[in-house]
Design an enzyme around this catalytic site. Sequence first.
Site, short mmCIF file in Angstrom:
data_model
loop_
_atom_site.label_atom_id
_atom_site.label_comp_id
_atom_site.label_asym_id
_atom_site.label_seq_id
_atom_site.Cartn_x
_atom_site.Cartn_y
_atom_site.Cartn_z
N THR A 170 45.99 7.42 55.71
CA THR A 170 46.04 6.03 55.24
C THR A 170 47.28 5.31 55.77
OG1 THR A 170 44.90 6.71 53.23
CG2 THR A 170 46.04 4.60 53.16
N ILE A 171 48.44 5.91 55.60
CA ILE A 171 49.68 5.25 55.99
C ILE A 171 49.94 5.43 57.50
CG2 ILE A 171 52.19 5.14 55.61
CD1 ILE A 171 50.43 4.16 53.21
N GLY A 222 56.10 9.82 48.92
CA GLY A 222 55.59 11.03 48.27
C GLY A 222 56.60 12.16 48.27
N CYS A 234 54.60 2.82 47.42
CA CYS A 234 54.03 1.46 47.34
C CYS A 234 54.49 0.74 46.07
CB CYS A 234 52.51 1.53 47.41
SG CYS A 234 51.77 2.81 46.39
N ASN A 235 54.39 1.40 44.92
CA ASN A 235 54.80 0.73 43.67
C ASN A 235 56.29 0.45 43.66
OD1 ASN A 235 52.43 0.34 42.03
ND2 ASN A 235 52.24 2.57 42.02
N ARG A 294 45.75 2.09 40.96
CA ARG A 294 44.38 2.32 41.45
C ARG A 294 44.06 3.82 41.37
NH1 ARG A 294 46.54 5.76 44.15
NH2 ARG A 294 47.12 5.70 46.34
N GLY A 321 60.43 3.86 37.46
CA GLY A 321 61.73 3.25 37.12
C GLY A 321 62.88 4.00 37.78
N HIS A 344 47.14 -1.91 43.20
CA HIS A 344 47.82 -1.72 41.92
C HIS A 344 48.17 -3.11 41.36
CE1 HIS A 344 48.66 2.43 43.17
NE2 HIS A 344 49.44 2.03 44.16
P1 NAD Z 1 46.70 10.91 53.71
O1 NAD Z 1 46.22 12.12 53.00
O2 NAD Z 1 45.79 9.73 53.82
O3 NAD Z 1 47.14 11.29 55.19
C1 NAD Z 1 47.95 12.41 55.46
C2 NAD Z 1 47.78 12.82 56.92
O4 NAD Z 1 48.68 13.88 57.20
C3 NAD Z 1 46.40 13.30 57.28
O5 NAD Z 1 46.07 12.79 58.56
C4 NAD Z 1 46.56 14.82 57.38
O6 NAD Z 1 45.66 15.40 58.27
C5 NAD Z 1 47.97 14.93 57.90
N1 NAD Z 1 48.63 16.22 57.65
C6 NAD Z 1 48.24 17.24 56.85
N2 NAD Z 1 49.15 18.26 56.92
C7 NAD Z 1 50.12 17.85 57.78
C8 NAD Z 1 51.30 18.44 58.26
N3 NAD Z 1 51.69 19.68 57.87
N4 NAD Z 1 52.07 17.74 59.11
C9 NAD Z 1 51.71 16.49 59.50
N5 NAD Z 1 50.60 15.88 59.07
C10 NAD Z 1 49.80 16.56 58.22
O7 NAD Z 1 48.07 10.50 53.00
P2 NAD Z 1 48.67 9.05 52.85
O8 NAD Z 1 48.02 8.36 51.69
O9 NAD Z 1 48.70 8.37 54.15
O10 NAD Z 1 50.15 9.40 52.35
C11 NAD Z 1 51.16 9.77 53.26
C12 NAD Z 1 52.51 9.55 52.59
O11 NAD Z 1 52.64 8.15 52.29
C13 NAD Z 1 52.71 10.28 51.26
O12 NAD Z 1 54.07 10.60 51.11
C14 NAD Z 1 52.32 9.23 50.23
O13 NAD Z 1 52.91 9.43 48.96
C15 NAD Z 1 52.89 7.97 50.90
N6 NAD Z 1 52.24 6.73 50.46
C16 NAD Z 1 50.91 6.66 50.27
C17 NAD Z 1 50.34 5.48 49.82
C18 NAD Z 1 48.88 5.35 49.56
O14 NAD Z 1 48.50 4.59 48.68
N7 NAD Z 1 48.01 6.04 50.24
C19 NAD Z 1 51.15 4.35 49.61
C20 NAD Z 1 52.53 4.44 49.88
C21 NAD Z 1 53.07 5.65 50.29
#
Ligand code: NAD
Length: 342
Positions: A12-13, A111, A141-142, A169, A195, A220
């Site tokens: 996603t990110i 994360g 994000c939050n 969400r 917080g 959210h």
């Molecule tokens: P995601 O699960 O959508 O994507 C993670 C990606 O990392 C996948 O492509 C997966 O194949 C890959 N991956 C798996 N193991 C790996 C490894 N050992 N090394 C490198 N890549 C690997 O996750 P996401 O939602 O994109 O979240 C990524 C980070 O961003 C997390 O720290 C999350 O907390 C943070 N984040 C997520 C959101 C959200 O709403 N999705 C918002 C803000 C921040």
Amino acid sequence: MTVKVAVHGYGTIGKRVADAVTRQSDMKLVGVAKTRPSHEARSALAKGYKLFLAGAGQRDAFDRAGIPLAGTAAEMIREADVVIDCAPDKVGRENARLYQEAKVAAIFQGGEKADIAEVSFSALANFEAARGKRTVRVVSCNTTGIARAAAVLEPAFGVAHWEATIVRRGADPAESHKGPINGILPTFKLPSHHGPDVKSIFPSLPITTIAMVVPTTLMHVHVNHVKLTRAPASASEVLERFRKTPRFHLFREWEGVEGTPQVMEFARDRGGPGRSDMMENALWENGLRLDGPDLYFFQAIHQESIVVPENIDAIRATMNLAPDAATSIAQTDRSLGIPAPE
Ligand code: NAD
């Protein structure tokens, strides 16, 4: 100067950050790393991105799918000046060793715990704190949404007390394995972790948060009550502050934006280089009220994209690519189709 950027983790990110990097005149995308072949791997190739093998991924799986790999993530990292770690929660900590070994700067996501990096980052709040650092964490994000609002309210009016309820969400739109979702789940960690996470950027902000998860994938919503120390003359004064700050979008009452569905419809209609995402904090003018020093307001946060411009600014801060926060933010926003303040 052009900085070479690798994106480690392409979910996603990661896929959004990679697209954003390709839109920067001072950055070059070395490649992206994924563990498995998927439609996203196919899209990455169609966009001309070099694809590398991440984590415990199997090269055979890519071979069988006919998706060519340019090498391993370790090889990609060696080619980069800075790696954006977009791996799942807590996996960034395992990856940190790779970045240390390759002696590259690393930007982690929310994360991960704050102690993974020298500084937790939100561009409006503390761009300078990340200048020249080798490890930075872009907050979640939050936390990004609250930190942006705090960067407006704290200097202008002072904050005596802030209570926020985070309505989260249930899953991201593509996470169908987490659904169907039908329920409201209180987060029993009281107060919630948000917080304290905001305090990784604003150490003395008197904020406390509680959270719940609801059955939606769109955004959210934060329900805020802030007691200000210097009461503004009117709600209009507060709205004006938000309106004049980058990365805030204010909806007027006549626009008929009843909630998050219309916010995301607005973003899809806007289109442009921002992938139809909503990277700004979305506020409703009729969803903000001032009662003496007590400020009440709602804000909606598009979890999939709000941290994307922050990652771009974090690269500029660590790599010394911009003279100040305002220059970096304006450059990032122009490239991503985020309108400048009115
Ligand atoms: P995601 O699960 O959508 O994507 C993670 C990606 O990392 C996948 O492509 C997966 O194949 C890959 N991956 C798996 N193991 C790996 C490894 N050992 N090394 C490198 N890549 C690997 O996750 P996401 O939602 O994109 O979240 C990524 C980070 O961003 C997390 O720290 C999350 O907390 C943070 N984040 C997520 C959101 C959200 O709403 N999705 C918002 C803000 C921040």
